[in-house]
Write an enzyme that holds these catalytic residues in place. Structure first.
Site, PDB file in Angstrom:
ATOM      1  N   PRO A   1      -8.808 -28.965  63.663  1.00  0.00           N
ATOM      2  CA  PRO A   1     -10.020 -29.018  63.489  1.00  0.00           C
ATOM      3  C   PRO A   1     -11.022 -27.928  64.226  1.00  0.00           C
ATOM      4  O   PRO A   1     -10.513 -27.692  65.380  1.00  0.00           O
ATOM      5  CB  PRO A   1     -10.267 -30.514  64.453  1.00  0.00           C
ATOM      6  CG  PRO A   1      -8.988 -31.171  64.008  1.00  0.00           C
ATOM      7  CD  PRO A   1      -7.896 -30.092  64.110  1.00  0.00           C
ATOM      8  N   CYS A   2     -11.773 -27.435  63.514  1.00  0.00           N
ATOM      9  CA  CYS A   2     -12.517 -26.152  63.951  1.00  0.00           C
ATOM     10  C   CYS A   2     -13.711 -26.330  65.058  1.00  0.00           C
ATOM     11  O   CYS A   2     -14.110 -25.555  65.441  1.00  0.00           O
ATOM     12  CB  CYS A   2     -12.981 -25.549  62.633  1.00  0.00           C
ATOM     13  SG  CYS A   2     -14.280 -26.466  61.869  1.00  0.00           S
ATOM     14  N   GLN A   3     -13.938 -27.877  65.295  1.00  0.00           N
ATOM     15  CA  GLN A   3     -15.472 -27.972  65.806  1.00  0.00           C
ATOM     16  C   GLN A   3     -15.252 -27.269  67.162  1.00  0.00           C
ATOM     17  O   GLN A   3     -16.026 -26.917  67.999  1.00  0.00           O
ATOM     18  CB  GLN A   3     -15.759 -29.317  65.834  1.00  0.00           C
ATOM     19  CG  GLN A   3     -16.170 -29.911  64.519  1.00  0.00           C
ATOM     20  CD  GLN A   3     -14.926 -30.462  63.771  1.00  0.00           C
ATOM     21  OE1 GLN A   3     -13.763 -30.135  63.841  1.00  0.00           O
ATOM     22  NE2 GLN A   3     -15.284 -31.370  62.671  1.00  0.00           N
ATOM     23  N   GLY A   4     -13.881 -27.237  67.920  1.00  0.00           N
ATOM     24  CA  GLY A   4     -13.595 -26.791  69.096  1.00  0.00           C
ATOM     25  C   GLY A   4     -14.233 -25.179  69.380  1.00  0.00           C
ATOM     26  O   GLY A   4     -14.511 -24.881  70.317  1.00  0.00           O
ATOM     27  N   PHE A   5     -13.988 -24.734  67.958  1.00  0.00           N
ATOM     28  CA  PHE A   5     -14.245 -23.004  68.133  1.00  0.00           C
ATOM     29  C   PHE A   5     -15.369 -22.703  67.566  1.00  0.00           C
ATOM     30  O   PHE A   5     -16.141 -21.950  68.019  1.00  0.00           O
ATOM     31  CB  PHE A   5     -13.416 -22.434  67.412  1.00  0.00           C
ATOM     32  CG  PHE A   5     -11.869 -22.726  67.857  1.00  0.00           C
ATOM     33  CD1 PHE A   5     -11.439 -21.946  68.827  1.00  0.00           C
ATOM     34  CD2 PHE A   5     -10.990 -23.468  67.041  1.00  0.00           C
ATOM     35  CE1 PHE A   5      -9.953 -22.361  69.294  1.00  0.00           C
ATOM     36  CE2 PHE A   5      -9.627 -23.589  67.326  1.00  0.00           C
ATOM     37  CZ  PHE A   5      -9.044 -22.825  68.446  1.00  0.00           C
TER      38      PHE A   5
END
Length: 359
Positions: free
Chosen positions: A78-82
């Site tokens: 999941p990309c939301q952390g970046f």
């Protein structure tokens, strides 16, 4: 020969589609997929078969779940952390989901892995941690920021891709993949980037406000039920315009928060251009206040079918779930054309290794 792939954090399966579908090159067989979104796993199963698990991959690994043998592990933690859209990135637990991904790479015996994520991954500490873990497992790695439009997607979407491989005597892969299309602003013999018109120009005005049990593409070609004020706002935005044009043309119906905010993104409440690729399609593409998601001519946001086409999904790809769940699947997907370009690199690499082993 078909190579076996595992797709982690697979969502609807855009990346698997780019690896397995003959229209995108093919040469790979999906043997297992994991996602914790139930609707997305149902979509994956509808298109690729039942070898999909709706689970948390970290818990699966901790609990000793079985991992099948595979040649390649692909996926996008999941990309939301970046993402720059996440204002509290530091300490976001989703940043660490590359760790169970690499555990699956190790347990599956894969010879190649592909991690896809937002462009910001390339400059993050996690990028270095991933490459260090890969090195410990005997992998060489290469990475780059790829532009989906360069590979035939009718959308400008930049993504970091990390490719890892056990060399086994193979030469370094050609990476990034050679583009198949080029920006019209550059001198090139390649075809120009695909445009919004190329992708959705043949679709008529949508009908209704819900998915329909009719033939594709019209099953997902539905609209919304906007208020009179929303329609007036849509009409005030000219071709290629945005919220600043709305404020200029019709300040009386412009939200006060936009009037107070003099700077900021120029895509909010914007119209797509016929002659350009789409902007990045995100999960709330049906809300013009979230980005440049107004139709180039019609006074409405784009439909689910239009968004799916702008992502590069064929009309016969089956989506399962509510309209909000399907929108999430579309916005979180990897454009299949981009996945196909990566798959070609992986296929060439594995074929070379195979030929050296057979020699």
């Amino acid at each position: 020969m078909s190579f076996r792939i595992i797709d982690l954090f697979a969502g609807a399966g855009g990346m698997t589609l780019g690896f397995t579908d003959p229209r995108f090159g093919g040469g790979f067989e999906s043997v297992w997929s994991v996602d914790n979104d139930l609707a997305a796993t149902k979509t994956f199963a509808a298109n690729f078969g039942g070898h999909v698990s709706c689970t948390d991959i970290d818990a699966w690994i901790r609990d000793g779940g079985s991992v099948p043998v595979a040649d390649v592990v692909i996926g996008g933690p999941p990309c939301q952390g970046f993402s720059l859209l996440n204002k509290r990135r530091d300490g976001d637990a989703r940043r660490a989901l590359w760790q169970p991904f690499m555990d699956v790479v190790e347990q599956s015996g894969a010879r190649v892995f592909v991690i896809e994520n937002v462009a910001e991954l390339r400059g993050s500490p996690e990028h270095e941690l991933i490459t260090m873990r890969a090195r410990d497992l005997g992998f060489e790695t290469v990475s780059g920021v790829l532009q989906a439009a360069d590979y035939g997607a009718p959308q400008t979407r930049k993504r970091t891709v990390i490719l890892g491989w056990r060399s086994a005597g193979a030469s370094s892969p050609v990476f990034p993949p050679l583009p198949t299309h080029a920006s019209p602003d550059r001198r090139s013999n390649l075809p120009a980037w695909r445009t919004v018109r190329d992708a959705i120009g043949d679709l008529p005005a949508p009908v209704g406000t819900e998915p329909r049990s009719i033939a594709s593409p019209f099953n997902l070609h539905f609209g919304r039920n906007p208020t009179a004020k929303s329609v007036a706002r849509y009409k005030a935005v000219p071709a290629g315009g945005n919220r600043f044009d709305l404020q200029r043309v019709a300040p009386e119906i412009t939200p006060q928060c936009w009037i107070r905010k003099k700077s900021g993104g120029t895509d909010l409440f914007g119209r797509l251009w016929w002659h350009r690729p789409s902007v990045t399609i995100r999960t709330e593409f049906f809300k013009p206040e979230k980005g440049r998601y107004l139709h180039p001519e019609q006074h409405r946001p784009i439909t689910h079918r239009e968004a799916a086409r702008l992502m590069g999904f064929p009309d016969d790809f089956v989506f399962v779930g509510s309209k909000t769940e399907i929108a999430k699947q579309i916005g979180n997907a990897v454009p299949p054309a981009l996945a196909s370009a990566i798959a070609q690199v992986v296929r060439d690499l594995l074929n070379e290794v195979q030929s050296k082993v057979a020699a």
